[in-house]
Structure formats: C-alpha cells, structure tokens
Write a protein that holds these residues in place. Structure first.
Motif, PDB file in Angstrom:
ATOM      1  N   GLU A  40       0.809  -1.215   0.000  1.00 42.01           N
ATOM      2  CA  GLU A  40       0.000   0.000   0.000  1.00 42.01           C
ATOM      3  C   GLU A  40       0.844   1.267   0.000  1.00 42.01           C
ATOM      4  N   GLU A  41       1.865   1.305   0.841  1.00 42.04           N
ATOM      5  CA  GLU A  41       2.647   2.524   0.997  1.00 42.04           C
ATOM      6  C   GLU A  41       3.343   2.939  -0.296  1.00 42.04           C
ATOM      7  N   ILE A  44       0.666   4.716  -2.289  1.00 42.12           N
ATOM      8  CA  ILE A  44       0.345   5.968  -1.598  1.00 42.12           C
ATOM      9  C   ILE A  44       1.435   7.009  -1.826  1.00 42.12           C
ATOM     10  N   VAL A  59      -8.026  -2.047  -7.968  1.00 41.56           N
ATOM     11  CA  VAL A  59      -7.698  -2.471  -6.598  1.00 41.56           C
ATOM     12  C   VAL A  59      -8.384  -3.796  -6.312  1.00 41.56           C
ATOM     13  N   PRO A  68      -7.774  -3.020   1.493  1.00 43.46           N
ATOM     14  CA  PRO A  68      -7.756  -2.298   0.213  1.00 43.46           C
ATOM     15  C   PRO A  68      -8.819  -1.208   0.117  1.00 43.46           C
ATOM     16  N   SER A  70      -9.754   0.647   2.659  1.00 45.12           N
ATOM     17  CA  SER A  70      -9.133   1.755   3.404  1.00 45.12           C
ATOM     18  C   SER A  70      -8.076   2.439   2.552  1.00 45.12           C
ATOM     19  N   LEU A  71      -7.354   1.651   1.751  1.00 44.42           N
ATOM     20  CA  LEU A  71      -6.362   2.220   0.839  1.00 44.42           C
ATOM     21  C   LEU A  71      -7.033   3.184  -0.132  1.00 44.42           C
ATOM     22  N   CYS A  72      -8.166   2.801  -0.669  1.00 40.78           N
ATOM     23  CA  CYS A  72      -8.888   3.662  -1.611  1.00 40.78           C
ATOM     24  C   CYS A  72      -9.281   4.977  -0.945  1.00 40.78           C
ATOM     25  N   ASP A  74      -7.715   6.393   1.492  1.00 35.56           N
ATOM     26  CA  ASP A  74      -6.477   7.160   1.654  1.00 35.56           C
ATOM     27  C   ASP A  74      -6.079   7.833   0.343  1.00 35.56           C
TER      28      ASP A  74
END
Length: 248
Positions: A40-41, A44, A59, A68, A70-72, A74
């Motif tokens: 993820e990082e 990001i 994703v 994933p 939560s990644l969206c 972010d």
C-alpha cells in the motif's frame, strides 16, 4: 498515453490481471503503461507526490480483508484524480465501492468483454475528450491539458512542459490562457501558467512541481494563488454543500 495502476497483495493474482489488461489494451491499440503494486505505501507515496499520475487504478479486494478499501479512502484523501475499479471474488464490498466513488466493481473471474468495454469507455471519456485546440501562428495545435505541468512564455514562444518532455509553440500566453481556464490552470507569474495537479510544494517565492522543476511566484500573485489552490483542493461536493448552506 493511458497510465494504469494495479494494486493486489497476491502476486499470482496480479499477474493474471496484468495479462488480461495487456491483452485487451493491445487489441484496442492504446498507448499505455501498467504499474503493479503489492504494498500500500508504495502506491500511496506515488500518489502523494503526484495525485494525477494515473488515469485508472484497479484495486483487488480479497474476501474478509477490508484493507484495500481503506487504501482507496487514503488515495481519495490525497486528491487522486484516477478512477478506481474494485476487483473481488465476492460481492461483499459493492456498497463500499459506492462509498469511495468507484467507477466499477468487477467480480472474478473477470468478464473479458465487460473489462474491454470499461477500458474503452473510460479512455474515450477521460483521455481523448480532454483535449483542446489552441491557436499557434496561422493555425492550431491539439494539446492534452491533463498532462501539462506548466506553460512558460519565453519572448514570443510558449514552452509546454510535461513531466518528462517539452515542446515549444510560436504563441503568447495571453492568446492561449483562456483555453486552459476550464482545466483550472493557475497563473503564478506573468510568464507562467501552472497545472495545480502537479504542485508538490508551495514556498513564498516559488513552486516545486512533481517533476522537480521550480516555478517562480510573483509577490503580487501569491495570495490569489494560495486561495485558488485551496479552492482546487476542496472536493466539488463540499463546494456545493457550502454554497447551499449560504443560500438556504
């Protein structure tokens, strides 16, 4: 160029998605680039440095794993301009897709014809249509504002700066400025027109763009630039809500 990212924590699964994307995009004869992320990082960090880097992001969401999603959220918080497409073997996250504003939700195994239609429609709507004709000398030239970092006037020549390339037009900034206003280009100096998508850092007398270039800020334009950049960063929904609250 159509810039695509695939996020999938499963290497085998991501390879399968990439293979399908490559096959379809080759058939569509699009110029494209695909980057794959397992962490993820990493994704990001790319979006933090340049929210407009990708056109579309796929994703993968495994069963019983909402990371994933939560990644969206972010990525959206970083004002990413790319459309998000969720991929999953289950339909459990459909409503999460609505919540994050996903363009589509694909169930595995991915329907090849559906993915092809999605890619074609997205490319036509968001890559081809966002082009403008600007006057140059006795004629016109076609430009894609989404990929321009800034415009710089040098005598009677306009330097069109992209992330990794540039071109020069026989024109003046005043004669083409109006064509870029619908794309929210900002004037930070009498000789520069910048795309706010590519701003990495704002200092008192200059801007650092995501491609590493430094652009000067006129002291007479600094306050206006900051105000307009804040307006640009504010989500359209929030601007609409503010307007409604002021005019009940």
């Amino acid at each position: 160029m159509y810039y695509i990212a695939v996020f999938d924590g499963n290497k085998d699964s991501s390879q399968s998605t990439n293979l399908l994307l490559n096959t379809i995009l080759h058939e569509l004869t699009f110029e494209y680039s695909i980057d794959t992320y397992c962490y993820e990082e990493e994704l990001i960090q790319v979006i933090r440095e340049n929210p407009a880097f990708y056109d579309i992001v796929f994703v993968d969401v495994p069963p019983d794993n909402t990371a994933p999603i939560s990644l969206c959220r972010d990525l959206n918080a970083l004002h990413m301009t790319a459309r998000i497409v969720l991929i999953s073997s289950v339909a459990d996250y459909v409503f999460d897709g609505y919540d994050i504003g996903a363009l589509n939700y694909l169930i595995k195994p991915i329907d090849r014809s559906k993915l092809k239609r999605l890619l074609y429609a997205d490319y036509q709507s968001n890559c081809l249509s966002r082009k403008i004709l600007v006057p140059v000398g006795a004629g016109h030239i076609q430009l894609s504002p989404d990929y321009i970092v800034f415009l710089e006037v040098i005598n009677k020549t306009v330097r069109v700066r992209y992330e990794k390339d540039e071109e020069f037009l026989k024109s003046t900034l005043s004669s083409i400025k109006e064509y870029f206003e619908p794309f929210y280009f900002l004037q930070c100096h009498r000789s520069y027109l910048i795309n706010p998508k590519f701003i990495k850092q704002i200092m008192r007398t200059s801007l650092i763009m995501t491609n590493g270039d430094t652009v000067p800020i006129s002291k007479y334009r600094y306050k206006e630039l900051i105000n307009r950049f804040h307006d640009y960063l504010q989500p359209p929904r929030s601007r609409s809500s503010d307007s409604q609250s002021k005019n009940p």
